[in-house]
Design a protein around this motif. Sequence first.
Motif, mmCIF file in Angstrom:
data_model
loop_
_atom_site.group_PDB
_atom_site.id
_atom_site.type_symbol
_atom_site.label_atom_id
_atom_site.label_comp_id
_atom_site.label_asym_id
_atom_site.label_seq_id
_atom_site.Cartn_x
_atom_site.Cartn_y
_atom_site.Cartn_z
ATOM 1 N N HIS A 158 -1.497 -10.402 -6.307
ATOM 2 C CA HIS A 158 -1.926 -11.279 -7.124
ATOM 3 C C HIS A 158 -1.708 -12.686 -6.105
ATOM 4 O O HIS A 158 -0.462 -13.232 -6.186
ATOM 5 N N GLU A 218 0.899 -1.164 0.072
ATOM 6 C CA GLU A 218 0.014 -0.190 0.015
ATOM 7 C C GLU A 218 0.872 1.326 -0.006
ATOM 8 O O GLU A 218 0.598 2.216 -0.876
ATOM 9 N N ASN A 246 2.575 1.790 -3.481
ATOM 10 C CA ASN A 246 1.817 2.163 -4.593
ATOM 11 C C ASN A 246 1.426 3.541 -4.557
ATOM 12 O O ASN A 246 0.853 4.173 -5.414
ATOM 13 N N LYS A 259 -7.191 -10.139 3.376
ATOM 14 C CA LYS A 259 -8.035 -9.559 2.128
ATOM 15 C C LYS A 259 -8.517 -8.374 2.463
ATOM 16 O O LYS A 259 -9.144 -7.380 1.580
ATOM 17 N N LYS A 260 -8.695 -8.098 3.890
ATOM 18 C CA LYS A 260 -9.422 -6.569 4.427
ATOM 19 C C LYS A 260 -8.176 -5.473 4.339
ATOM 20 O O LYS A 260 -8.626 -4.517 4.907
ATOM 21 N N GLN A 261 -6.979 -6.025 4.094
ATOM 22 C CA GLN A 261 -5.780 -4.757 4.363
ATOM 23 C C GLN A 261 -6.142 -4.104 3.037
ATOM 24 O O GLN A 261 -6.326 -4.384 1.701
ATOM 25 N N ASN A 262 -5.799 -2.927 3.101
ATOM 26 C CA ASN A 262 -5.817 -1.765 2.041
ATOM 27 C C ASN A 262 -4.831 -2.182 0.860
ATOM 28 O O ASN A 262 -5.379 -2.038 -0.393
ATOM 29 N N THR A 300 3.223 -4.644 -7.975
ATOM 30 C CA THR A 300 2.190 -5.777 -7.449
ATOM 31 C C THR A 300 3.105 -6.729 -6.434
ATOM 32 O O THR A 300 4.253 -6.834 -6.868
ATOM 33 N N TRP A 348 -4.046 -5.235 -0.360
ATOM 34 C CA TRP A 348 -4.533 -6.368 -1.061
ATOM 35 C C TRP A 348 -4.743 -6.250 -2.468
ATOM 36 O O TRP A 348 -4.567 -7.039 -3.118
ATOM 37 N N LYS A 349 -5.364 -5.020 -2.787
ATOM 38 C CA LYS A 349 -5.606 -4.691 -4.227
ATOM 39 C C LYS A 349 -4.381 -4.736 -5.240
ATOM 40 O O LYS A 349 -4.619 -4.794 -6.349
ATOM 41 N N TYR A 350 -3.458 -4.786 -4.799
ATOM 42 C CA TYR A 350 -1.959 -4.718 -5.489
ATOM 43 C C TYR A 350 -1.414 -6.472 -5.260
ATOM 44 O O TYR A 350 -0.135 -6.404 -5.819
#
Length: 369
Positions: free
Chosen positions: A247, A212, A215, A238-241, A221, A243-245
């Motif tokens: 794979h 996070e 980015n 998965k609840k960590q900010n 990633t 996670w969207k980065y």
Amino acid sequence: MNICHLTSVHPAEDIRIFVKECRYLQQSGFDTSLIVSNSETYVKDGVKIVGVEVNATNRYMRILKGPMRVYKKALEIDADAYHFHDPELLPVGLLLKRKGKKVIYDVHEDVPEQVLSKEWIPAFLRHSISTLVKRIERFASSRFDAVVTATPTINDRFKTYNKNSVIIHNFPITNELITEDLPSSQDQKKTAIYIGGITKLRGIVEMVDALEVVNQTAPVTLTLAGKFSPESLEEQVKKQNGWKYVHNAGWLNREQVKSYLGQAFVGLVLLHPEPRYTVSYPIKLFEYMSAGIPVIASNFPLWKEIVEESQCGLCVDPLNIEEIAKAILWFNENPEEAKRLGKNGREAILKKYSWENEAARLVELYKNL
């Protein structure tokens, strides 16, 4: 010489047991078999893999039922030497010794230290169980023909139990993860990678949080290649900010691992400063080096010595998210330097940290038996 390896915990094609030890022994002229709990029976690369059904509903039932199933199958094979890989098989080793067999105990981890951080063991019992395990290992190991250990620290302890204790490091097979040519900086995606078991103590929370931070400056990633333990941890992470980065590739076979390593610009090995980790030789560190990518590793004295001597990466405080992020960004912003450090790591594997050197000592141990 007919050799039989035994495991009631590891999978049939475990990297250390099957890929490295059993296959190399078979190639060296030993008739080699491997007994494995809950596996099919088949032959691969000349090694006879023999499955035994355990049908345990939980860890406790496996510990109760697995060893005796393995022991009965071991007697059927009637090998000259037995080489077992799990502390729960110590009674099996002693029974095989009473049958007049040569027996080797392969110690992958410092089990008494492991017990102290096992979440499935009630906290108030951990110290007592740790002490008991150490006493059992001392008693049993002194009666075996040899002990194989994975690190110098473990070997120092077992040498006091059995003079015939030999270090066989879990280093990479020289050519397994090395491509013909290192990928150029332009070919590498802006992807960091972590391979191995995914747990809190192995730094998953800090790695995702660091992504996070990274980015906010550059698009990077993180590829995860392994299984979450416990499985519920995945939902928490998965609840960590960050996670969207990420794979999440899941468990990968060796060819897939090689492919993903070839796409990464840096490998992460950020285990927490647990006593058992600070004196370990993490296979993932050497696998990154073998693949020719630089590393960001925990700043344990032993690991720093390896990384700095090989000039293959950076060491950071594994609990410091800002420090981890800063290191990732440095490699992202200095691709040619990253490539140079990756090449240094690969050369260190070829010269010093290869499985072939370790395997030669394993064969010598068997010949001496």
